[in-house]
Design an enzyme around this catalytic site. Structure first.
Site, PDB file in Angstrom:
ATOM      1  N   HIS A   1       0.836  -1.053  -0.052  1.00 34.56           N
ATOM      2  CA  HIS A   1       0.040   0.006   0.220  1.00 34.56           C
ATOM      3  C   HIS A   1       0.609   1.359   0.047  1.00 34.56           C
ATOM      4  CE1 HIS A   1      -4.139  -2.002   0.886  1.00 34.56           C
ATOM      5  NE2 HIS A   1      -3.251  -2.749   1.029  1.00 34.56           N
TER       6      HIS A   1
ATOM      7  N   ASP B   1       3.331   9.276  -0.599  1.00 36.34           N
ATOM      8  CA  ASP B   1       2.258   8.542  -0.351  1.00 36.34           C
ATOM      9  C   ASP B   1       1.922   7.447  -1.373  1.00 36.34           C
ATOM     10  OD1 ASP B   1      -0.034   7.978   1.110  1.00 36.34           O
ATOM     11  OD2 ASP B   1      -0.620   9.993   1.165  1.00 36.34           O
TER      12      ASP B   1
HETATM   13  O1  F6P Z   1      -1.582   2.540   4.234  1.00 34.71           O
HETATM   14  C1  F6P Z   1      -0.358   2.452   5.239  1.00 34.71           C
HETATM   15  C2  F6P Z   1      -0.900   2.119   6.480  1.00 34.71           C
HETATM   16  O2  F6P Z   1       0.032   1.528   7.354  1.00 34.71           O
HETATM   17  C3  F6P Z   1      -1.866   0.824   6.626  1.00 34.71           C
HETATM   18  O3  F6P Z   1      -1.311  -0.267   6.718  1.00 34.71           O
HETATM   19  C4  F6P Z   1      -2.804   1.277   7.925  1.00 34.71           C
HETATM   20  O4  F6P Z   1      -3.990   0.713   7.807  1.00 34.71           O
HETATM   21  C5  F6P Z   1      -2.726   2.679   8.004  1.00 34.71           C
HETATM   22  O5  F6P Z   1      -1.480   2.995   7.183  1.00 34.71           O
HETATM   23  C6  F6P Z   1      -2.771   3.449   9.420  1.00 34.71           C
HETATM   24  O6  F6P Z   1      -1.531   3.055  10.039  1.00 34.71           O
HETATM   25  P1  F6P Z   1      -1.671   2.559  11.334  1.00 34.71           P
HETATM   26  O7  F6P Z   1      -2.331   0.937  11.117  1.00 34.71           O
HETATM   27  O8  F6P Z   1       0.134   2.152  11.986  1.00 34.71           O
HETATM   28  O9  F6P Z   1      -2.468   3.111  12.279  1.00 34.71           O
END
Ligand code: F6P
Length: 471
Positions: free
Chosen positions: A157, A365
């Site tokens: 992602h 991003d």
């Molecule tokens: O898109 C990147 C990401 O790390 C996802 O895996 C995740 O859902 C989102 O950002 C939010 O981050 P976190 O799970 O560390 O709060």
């Protein structure tokens, strides 16, 4: 149809999807699983004194959600450590923030192996397994070691960094080699795919045997670009929901005779918030005539608070937002609202719709789904303008946005001026093209393209195997 097993670090049950706010992955996966009656496996977000592999299972809207608790040391070394102090900054081009610590690497390997052991008994022979994001790169290798022969796909992602950058990571070879235990590896954009291919070619002496099919480390993997989208149809419903309408009314009431500029991001140094604040400050400094005509609202729910770099950026943003209001506010008016609260998606939909400008200016991003949600929330008769960083994956698709270099306060201020002055016909023309893309390349298109390629390869492999057996 094969059953789909989705694996991600964070799991958000599909029923909670309307309430989820910022952090596109969980939302997108909830939408992607809705039609599959599949299984979603990941970390519960909770800790336990000792890892037991005990699964909490629940069935929600036809999707089986299976989560497991981790130990405190796992959270420190795997989630806060290797995932968010090593890979996240490096993949977002922040080598200065990248920490290399042996314990983090060990924690990462340990949790991936624990996930594999816990997930293994849930996998049935025909299942397609789809693993998500940088937390779980070695998971296929661990599953293969436990004898899993299923087709396994991986989707990243976040950005895949340039060849020169990834090679600064101690252990980069093992990380990339682990990606060859997948059948299919997907990236958000062709640019990230090319960066990966450049690594494979230069560093692993890989060979491309047909488009996107790479041979290295004695194995073969198919790679491709699959830009993720939003659930556009569902978002259109959210915009009409009572909460969204209420929020829209509230925002309009707060901005009588003023125009709303909005930004919504997890509080993360990759989102370019400091630079964005300075761009707004520049606009206020350079354009006294429009000062009283605008209100900038930045929503930034705090995130990853266990990581020092996040505590530091939070403190800097507090100071900067205070400085801007201190400098420009008057007794009856303040130009800037900075809010660290989390809002539901339906509420955000209403806020986006009330805005004249959406500011989505990350320094890096993978995709950025806020940009797409902002577009989906607009009034077709009188849409707002999207200002988008050229370094967001979304910029490859949303080319009719005002694309900017987020590092330049001057460029940001110019884009804001241009957006605020843009006449309705141009706004409608740009928005129509953007909305067309957001609708067409939505989350269903993303899921279907990836799953089709993953199953297609399985069908080809079976055909090949039976052909071999027949001959
Ligand atoms: O898109 C990147 C990401 O790390 C996802 O895996 C995740 O859902 C989102 O950002 C939010 O981050 P976190 O799970 O560390 O709060």
């Amino acid at each position: 149809m094969s059953r789909l097993i989705v694996v991600s670090n964070r799991v958000t049950p599909p029923s909670a999807a309307g309430e989820e706010s910022v952090g596109g992955l969980a939302m997108a996966l909830a939408a992607a699983l809705r039609e599959y009656s599949g299984l979603w496996f990941g970390w519960s977000g909770k800790t336990t004194p000792e890892f037991t592999g005990q699964l909490a299972m629940q069935k929600i809207d036809g999707v089986t959600v299976a989560t497991v608790d981790l130990e405190d040391a796992d959270v420190d070394e795997y989630y806060n450590g290797y995932a968010n102090k090593t890979l996240w900054p490096l993949f977002h081009y922040r080598q200065d923030l990248t920490a290399y610590d042996r314990a983090y690497g060990e924690g990462y390997e340990r949790v991936n192996s624990r996930f594999a052991e816990t997930l293994r008994p849930l996998i049935e022979p025909d299942d397609l397994v789809w693993i998500h994001d940088y937390h779980l790169i070695p998971l296929a290798r661990e599953l293969r070691q436990l004898g899993v022969k299923n087709r396994i796909g991986f989707f990243l992602h976040v950005p895949w960094p340039a060849y020169q950058l990834i090679t600064t990571l101690p252990g980069h070879k093992q990380l990339v080699q682990a990606m060859f235990d997948y059948d299919l590896v997907g990236f958000q954009t062709a640019e990230y795919q090319q960066a990966f291919e450049e690594y494979v070619q230069n560093e692993a002496s890989g060979e491309q045997t047909s488009p996107g099919l790479w041979k290295a480390y004695g194995r073969t993997v198919q790679v491709g670009a699959y830009p993720i989208g939003i659930d556009a149809a569902d978002f259109a419903k959210l915009v009409r929901s009572s909460r969204a309408v209420r929020m829209n009314d509230l925002m309009r009431a707060c901005t009588v005779f003023r125009r709303l500029i909005v930004g919504v991001d997890r509080l993360d140094y990759s989102k370019g918030l400091e630079e964005r604040f300075m761009g707004f400050e520049r606009l206020l400094a350079d354009s006294p005539d429009i000062r009283r005509e605008v209100l900038m609202l930045q929503i930034a729910p705090v995130s990853r608070e266990g990581v020092e770099a996040y505590q530091e950026i939070r403190a800097r943003l507090d100071a900067l937002s205070g400085r801007i209001n201190g400098e420009f506010a008057d007794i009856d008016w303040a130009p800037f609202r900075y809010v660290n609260k989390n809002y539901r998606r339906d509420e955000l939909a209403g806020i986006y719709r009330a805005a004249s400008v959406g500011l989505v200016t990350p320094l890096r991003d993978g995709m950025n789904l806020v940009a797409k949600e902002f577009v989906a929330a607009q009034d077709p008769e009188d849409p707002g303008v999207l200002i988008l960083s050229r370094f967001a994956g979304a910029a490859r698709q949303l080319t009719e946005a005002l694309l900017v270099n987020p590092n330049s306060p001057e460029e940001l201020a110019e884009a804001l001026k241009r957006a605020l002055a843009m006449e309705r016909p141009e706004r409608i023309r740009r928005w129509s093209a953007l909305f067309d893309n957001v609708q067409r390349e939505d989350v269903t298109a993303w899921r279907d393209a990836f799953v089709a390629d993953l199953s297609e390869m399985g069908a080809q492999a079976t055909a090949l195997a039976s052909g071999r057996m027949a001959s």
